[in-house]
Each structure stands twice: as C-alpha cells, then as structure tokens.
Design a protein around this motif. Structure first.
Motif, mmCIF file in Angstrom:
data_model
loop_
_atom_site.group_PDB
_atom_site.id
_atom_site.type_symbol
_atom_site.label_atom_id
_atom_site.label_comp_id
_atom_site.label_asym_id
_atom_site.label_seq_id
_atom_site.Cartn_x
_atom_site.Cartn_y
_atom_site.Cartn_z
ATOM 1 N N ALA A 58 -5.837 -1.802 7.083
ATOM 2 C CA ALA A 58 -5.595 -3.156 6.566
ATOM 3 C C ALA A 58 -4.484 -3.850 7.348
ATOM 4 N N ALA A 59 -3.454 -3.099 7.739
ATOM 5 C CA ALA A 59 -2.340 -3.710 8.477
ATOM 6 C C ALA A 59 -2.755 -4.093 9.898
ATOM 7 N N ASN A 60 -3.672 -3.369 10.473
ATOM 8 C CA ASN A 60 -4.111 -3.666 11.836
ATOM 9 C C ASN A 60 -5.284 -4.640 11.884
ATOM 10 N N ASN A 61 -5.737 -5.110 10.741
ATOM 11 C CA ASN A 61 -6.842 -6.053 10.684
ATOM 12 C C ASN A 61 -6.324 -7.438 11.055
ATOM 13 N N ALA A 66 0.825 -1.206 0.000
ATOM 14 C CA ALA A 66 0.000 0.000 0.000
ATOM 15 C C ALA A 66 0.863 1.261 0.000
ATOM 16 N N GLN A 67 1.951 1.257 0.748
ATOM 17 C CA GLN A 67 2.825 2.430 0.780
ATOM 18 C C GLN A 67 3.582 2.595 -0.537
ATOM 19 N N PRO A 107 -2.779 6.112 3.027
ATOM 20 C CA PRO A 107 -2.183 5.752 4.324
ATOM 21 C C PRO A 107 -3.215 5.288 5.353
ATOM 22 N N TYR A 108 -4.378 5.918 5.360
ATOM 23 C CA TYR A 108 -5.430 5.495 6.294
ATOM 24 C C TYR A 108 -5.835 4.050 6.018
ATOM 25 N N PRO A 167 -4.417 10.857 -8.481
ATOM 26 C CA PRO A 167 -3.256 10.405 -7.692
ATOM 27 C C PRO A 167 -3.096 11.185 -6.388
ATOM 28 N N ALA A 168 -3.534 12.441 -6.356
ATOM 29 C CA ALA A 168 -3.459 13.210 -5.109
ATOM 30 C C ALA A 168 -4.372 12.599 -4.052
ATOM 31 N N ALA A 169 -5.568 12.209 -4.452
ATOM 32 C CA ALA A 169 -6.484 11.558 -3.497
ATOM 33 C C ALA A 169 -5.904 10.225 -3.037
#
Length: 96
Positions: free
Chosen positions: A65-68, A29-30, A59-60, A51-53
C-alpha cells in the motif's frame, strides 16, 4: 478545433503530498500490527490465530500500500492552453 484544457484540479498531487499520504497509510498499518502483537498475549485458544495472522501478514500489505504510487491518466504531454500554430501567409510577397 480546441483540445480539452487542463484544469488545476486535474493535476496530480505534489511529490511531497503523495509521500506524506503514503507515510500515513504505512504508519496506520504498522500501528494496527502492533495492536495485533499485543492482542496475541491476551487472546486465548484458537482465537490467537487471528491477531497472529494480522501481525504476520500486515507488513506485506503495508509495504504494498505504501509503494502504490498513482500515475497520471496519460503518458502523453499536452500542450499548454489553446496554443495553435498558425501557418504564415505571405502578404504582398513579403514575410513579416
């Protein structure tokens, strides 16, 4: 009556394997976010908003997803195997 036995394939992944999987998802994702930031410099017009959005909101979603963390299907602990307590029956008045 026998209860359902638990197979080794039904066990959850080890904490190290789960952590590794979450780290891979976060890194991907990063990496996409970095590509979005680079794309902002090459895209012109109102297309730059896409791409700005992505660079702003990705990051949110990456952290979510990483904390799921997947929890087990049930919170109750099952006894191992088919161990069934047997009531003691007196034989000839003596207990074994």
């Amino acid at each position: 009556m026998r209860t359902k036995s638990v197979s080794i394939t039904e066990l959850p992944p080890s904490p190290d394997a789960e952590r590794h999987s979450r780290m891979i998802k976060y890194a991907v994702a990063q990496a996409i976010r970095v590509l979005c930031i680079v794309a902002v410099f090459f895209v012109h017009g109102w297309w730059v908003l896409i791409p700005a959005a992505g660079a702003i909101f990705l990051p949110y979603f990456a952290v979510v997803a990483a904390n799921n963390v997947k929890r087990g299907s049930s919170a109750t602990v099952q006894r191992p195997g088919a161990i069934v307590p047997v009531a003691s029956s007196p034989s000839n008045g003596r207990q074994a």
